[in-house]
Design an enzyme around this catalytic site. Structure first.
Site, short mmCIF file in Angstrom:
data_model
loop_
_atom_site.label_atom_id
_atom_site.label_comp_id
_atom_site.label_asym_id
_atom_site.label_seq_id
_atom_site.Cartn_x
_atom_site.Cartn_y
_atom_site.Cartn_z
N VAL A 129 -7.61 -10.23 -13.73
CA VAL A 129 -7.89 -10.01 -15.16
C VAL A 129 -9.19 -10.71 -15.56
O VAL A 129 -10.08 -10.10 -16.17
CB VAL A 129 -6.71 -10.52 -16.04
CG1 VAL A 129 -7.06 -10.44 -17.52
CG2 VAL A 129 -5.45 -9.72 -15.74
N GLY A 186 3.34 -6.74 -0.30
CA GLY A 186 3.35 -6.70 1.17
C GLY A 186 3.18 -5.29 1.71
O GLY A 186 2.63 -4.41 1.03
N ASP A 187 3.69 -5.09 2.90
CA ASP A 187 3.55 -3.82 3.61
C ASP A 187 4.00 -2.60 2.80
O ASP A 187 3.30 -1.59 2.74
CB ASP A 187 4.41 -3.88 4.88
CG ASP A 187 3.56 -3.77 6.10
OD1 ASP A 187 2.35 -3.54 5.95
OD2 ASP A 187 4.11 -3.91 7.22
N ASP A 241 6.39 -13.87 3.93
CA ASP A 241 6.61 -13.57 5.35
C ASP A 241 5.35 -13.72 6.20
O ASP A 241 5.44 -13.85 7.43
CB ASP A 241 7.15 -12.15 5.53
CG ASP A 241 8.42 -11.90 4.73
OD1 ASP A 241 9.11 -12.88 4.41
OD2 ASP A 241 8.71 -10.72 4.42
N ALA A 243 12.16 -29.25 14.56
CA ALA A 243 13.45 -28.66 14.95
C ALA A 243 13.70 -28.76 16.45
O ALA A 243 12.76 -28.77 17.25
CB ALA A 243 13.48 -27.20 14.54
#
Ligand code: F6P
Length: 327
Positions: free
Chosen positions: A28, A106-107, A131, A190
């Site tokens: 904008v 996204g896609d 993602d 992890a």
């Protein structure tokens, strides 16, 4: 030089991502500074079909930088993928004098944008999804904030897992890709990271490292599972069954899409929004804005839709010597 467009529309579509508002703001503000009118289209492609349009002035996007979500609302719109829906959307644009549309998402959003371009309405796509699974760009708006949200929550989980000497299995989003899980897993140290791009060998990837860790005196474990590599509930059940360790499952879910966007998302969104308007002003149509290295570039939308994004192999390769060796 005269602008190639006089009035543009902007919409957000698909899953929201932190930083979408910064992108809207930049579109904008850049349009206004370039003498181009900007129209907000609400609820993604639903809004194009329903002509849910609202003019946006520079002051309408004040105070947006720290706001998660999207002020334009978002939706997934199946109707748009039918000939009748796209035709109506294109007719609405022409009727309202909208010369081009900036589609943030996204896609799925870019497939819709490509279809709209085939009906005579020029488009520019801005990649925004937690993602980070858009092939033409190394970065999509929202990824960093989502990674940080997930890591912060896993840090909290670790406290209670330590106290109870348990294993925490955490499912993170990512659709069919493991980019989010890989980064979150590395950043949270992890014990194992399961992603859809790599087939899981339960014995060597999970049970063995947990058992070895246990023998070495480790009392708590974190396993990050991408939603595309799940179901994480099955992973948790198998860990309990094969190692005997008490295991708890946490599905982080939509909390990963919310919150105040971090600086990286605010700045890249602003750069992409700015770049999108400049492309349209120069008559460079039907592109996706990308962020590669430290620069905003662009790729033809049809080419972008034909690309596939692999896993970041350099990042994946370090797992063996960092995460695995420390199990
Ligand atoms: O694409 C973003 C994303 O959050 C994915 O990670 C997830 O698979 C999907 O959207 C969830 O979609 P919805 O909000 O429609 O349930």
């Amino acid at each position: 030089m005269q602008n190639a467009v006089n009035r543009i529309g902007v919409l957000t579509s698909g899953g929201d991502a932190p930083g979408m508002n910064s992108a809207i703001r930049a579109v904008v503000r850049t349009a206004v500074s370039s003498g181009i009118e900007c129209i907000g289209i609400r609820r993604g492609y639903h809004g194009l079909i329903a002509a849910d349009f609202n003019p946006l002035e520079a002051s309408d996007v004040n105070g947006l930088m720290d706001r998660g979500g999207t002020i334009l609302y978002t939706a997934r719109c199946n109707e748009f993928f039918k000939e009748e829906g796209i035709q109506r959307a294109a007719d609405n644009c022409r009727y309202m004098g909208i010369d081009a549309v900036v589609a943030i998402g996204g896609d799925g959003t870019f497939k819709g944008a490509a279809a709209l371009s085939k009906h005579g309405i020029p488009v520019i796509g801005i990649p925004a999804t937690i993602d980070n699974d858009i092939a033409c760009t190394s970065y999509t708006i929202g990824y960093d904030t989502a990674c940080n949200t997930a890591v912060e929550l896993i840090d909290k989980l670790r406290d209670t897992m330590k106290s109870h000497e348990r294993c925490s299995v955490v499912e993170v989003m990512g659709h069919r890709a493991g980019h989010l899980a890989l980064y979150v897993g590395i950043a949270s140290g992890a014990t194992a990271i399961l992603i859809p791009e790599r087939e899981t060998n339960y014995e060597t990837d999970l049970f063995e490292p947990i058992r070895n860790g246990r023998l070495g005196g480790r009392t708590h474990f974190t396993v990050v599972v991408a939603e595309g590599a799940g179901p994480a509930s099955e992973v948790a059940a198998k860990i309990k069954e094969h190692t005997g360790i008490e295991t708890r499952l946490t599905v982080l879910g939509h909390v990963q899409r919310g919150g105040t966007p971090l600086v990286r998302d605010r700045v890249i969104a602003t750069r992409m929004g700015h770049s999108a308007v400049h492309l349209l002003a120069q008559g460079k149509f039907n592109k996706i804005v990308c962020f590669n290295g430290s620069k905003c570039t662009d790729v033809d939308i049809d080419d972008a839709l034909n690309m596939t994004k692999g896993l970041d192999e350099d990042v994946y390769a370090i797992l063996n010597e960092t995460v695995v060796a420390n199990r």
